[in-house]
Design a protein around this motif. Structure first.
Motif, PDB file in Angstrom:
ATOM      1  N   VAL A  41       0.842  -1.201   0.000  1.00 26.60           N
ATOM      2  CA  VAL A  41       0.000   0.000   0.000  1.00 26.60           C
ATOM      3  C   VAL A  41       0.877   1.252   0.000  1.00 26.60           C
ATOM      4  N   GLN A  42       0.362   2.306  -0.582  1.00 27.08           N
ATOM      5  CA  GLN A  42       1.080   3.578  -0.630  1.00 27.08           C
ATOM      6  C   GLN A  42       1.141   4.199   0.761  1.00 27.08           C
ATOM      7  N   GLN A  43       2.308   4.661   1.149  1.00 25.94           N
ATOM      8  CA  GLN A  43       2.459   5.334   2.441  1.00 25.94           C
ATOM      9  C   GLN A  43       1.732   6.669   2.415  1.00 25.94           C
ATOM     10  N   GLU A 146      -5.706   4.780  10.109  1.00 21.22           N
ATOM     11  CA  GLU A 146      -6.820   4.325   9.283  1.00 21.22           C
ATOM     12  C   GLU A 146      -6.346   3.432   8.145  1.00 21.22           C
ATOM     13  N   GLN A 147      -5.265   3.850   7.497  1.00 18.44           N
ATOM     14  CA  GLN A 147      -4.714   3.058   6.394  1.00 18.44           C
ATOM     15  C   GLN A 147      -4.218   1.703   6.880  1.00 18.44           C
ATOM     16  N   ARG A 148      -3.528   1.711   8.022  1.00 21.40           N
ATOM     17  CA  ARG A 148      -3.006   0.460   8.566  1.00 21.40           C
ATOM     18  C   ARG A 148      -4.138  -0.505   8.928  1.00 21.40           C
ATOM     19  N   ALA A 149      -5.197   0.016   9.569  1.00 22.17           N
ATOM     20  CA  ALA A 149      -6.318  -0.841   9.969  1.00 22.17           C
ATOM     21  C   ALA A 149      -6.997  -1.463   8.755  1.00 22.17           C
ATOM     22  N   ARG A 150      -7.189  -0.662   7.713  1.00 19.74           N
ATOM     23  CA  ARG A 150      -7.850  -1.174   6.514  1.00 19.74           C
ATOM     24  C   ARG A 150      -7.019  -2.264   5.838  1.00 19.74           C
ATOM     25  N   VAL A 151      -5.729  -1.995   5.710  1.00 26.46           N
ATOM     26  CA  VAL A 151      -4.858  -2.942   5.016  1.00 26.46           C
ATOM     27  C   VAL A 151      -4.624  -4.197   5.849  1.00 26.46           C
ATOM     28  N   GLU A 152      -4.511  -4.032   7.172  1.00 24.29           N
ATOM     29  CA  GLU A 152      -4.331  -5.198   8.033  1.00 24.29           C
ATOM     30  C   GLU A 152      -5.521  -6.140   7.920  1.00 24.29           C
ATOM     31  N   GLY A 153      -6.729  -5.581   7.788  1.00 27.29           N
ATOM     32  CA  GLY A 153      -7.908  -6.429   7.616  1.00 27.29           C
ATOM     33  C   GLY A 153      -7.823  -7.269   6.358  1.00 27.29           C
TER      34      GLY A 153
END
Length: 232
Positions: A41-43, A146-153
């Motif tokens: 994912v893009q940082q 928010e980005q981390r939570a979405r991608v971790e899912g």
């Protein structure tokens, strides 16, 4: 009850539990395995550190100069602050003596830091370019909450499906019809691949209030599912 009898009873209970534990056969047909899911994912989080240093004959002078530089930088940065988009925090503030060869104090040195962090890259870099009392000390990229939570899912769902598929495949390979889950652990981490384009020489040559040039990279969020299954 007599204290000695209580102690004796406790010892007997411990011995009995130990004997029972020794009599339990070890589990059979238990398989240990793990599987991972990776999402690139893009940082979307930029952390930009501004710094300044001062030297002087006494500690109070150096400290006051650092405070003045930091306060001026904060005043300018607060004009553009916006929660989540550009957050401010002060970093390291240090003051230390300089010594001569014979270990006598010859003066004082100090440094101060201000960190600009958030998801609005243009706002952060433009603000850094307008601050005149501090210079660039470092730049870093990462993932917002928010980005981390979405991608971790996403990565977790992928890891779970791979774990289940591997368990089914191995169970059948060993001649079993299926499996039941015994225990499982889930771990996650991200590996960043930043491509910062902040260079001191370029900064000096650029216009004083020009935005700081930066470019984010990507992070690979990895979730690993590991545990054991009972073949059946």
């Amino acid at each position: 009850m007599n204290p000695n009898k209580l102690i004796a009873a406790a010892l007997l209970s411990i011995c009995a539990l130990g004997a029972m534990a020794q009599g339990v056969p070890p589990p059979q047909n238990v398989l240990q395995l793990s599987a991972s899911g990776t999402v690139e994912v893009q940082q979307d989080l930029l952390s930009l550190t501004l710094t300044t240093s001062r030297e002087g004959p006494d500690a109070a002078t150096v400290q006051n100069q650092l405070k003045a530089a930091l306060e001026a930088a904060l005043t300018e940065a607060r004009k553009a602050a916006l929660p989540g988009q550009l957050d401010l925090r002060t970093g390291n503030f240090s003051l230390y003596p300089r010594y001569t060869r014979d270990q006598k104090i010859s003066g004082w040195s100090g440094s101060a830091e201000l960190v600009l962090e958030g998801r609005d890259f243009p706002r952060i870099t433009a603000t850094a370019g307008r601050i005149q009392t501090m210079t660039m000390g470092g730049v870093g990229f990462g993932l917002s909450r928010e980005q981390r939570a979405r991608v971790e899912g996403e990565a977790q769902a992928m890891a779970i499906e791979r774990f289940k598929a591997k368990a089914t495949e191995l169970a059948r390979g060993f001649g079993f019809s299926g499996y039941t889950l015994r225990e499982v652990a889930v771990n996650s981490n991200d590996q960043g691949y930043p491509r910062p384009r902040m260079m001191a020489m370029e900064m000096k040559a650029a216009q004083a209030d020009a935005p700081v040039p930066v470019e984010a990279g990507k992070s690979s969020v990895v979730v690993t599912v590991s545990g054991s299954v009972q073949l059946r």
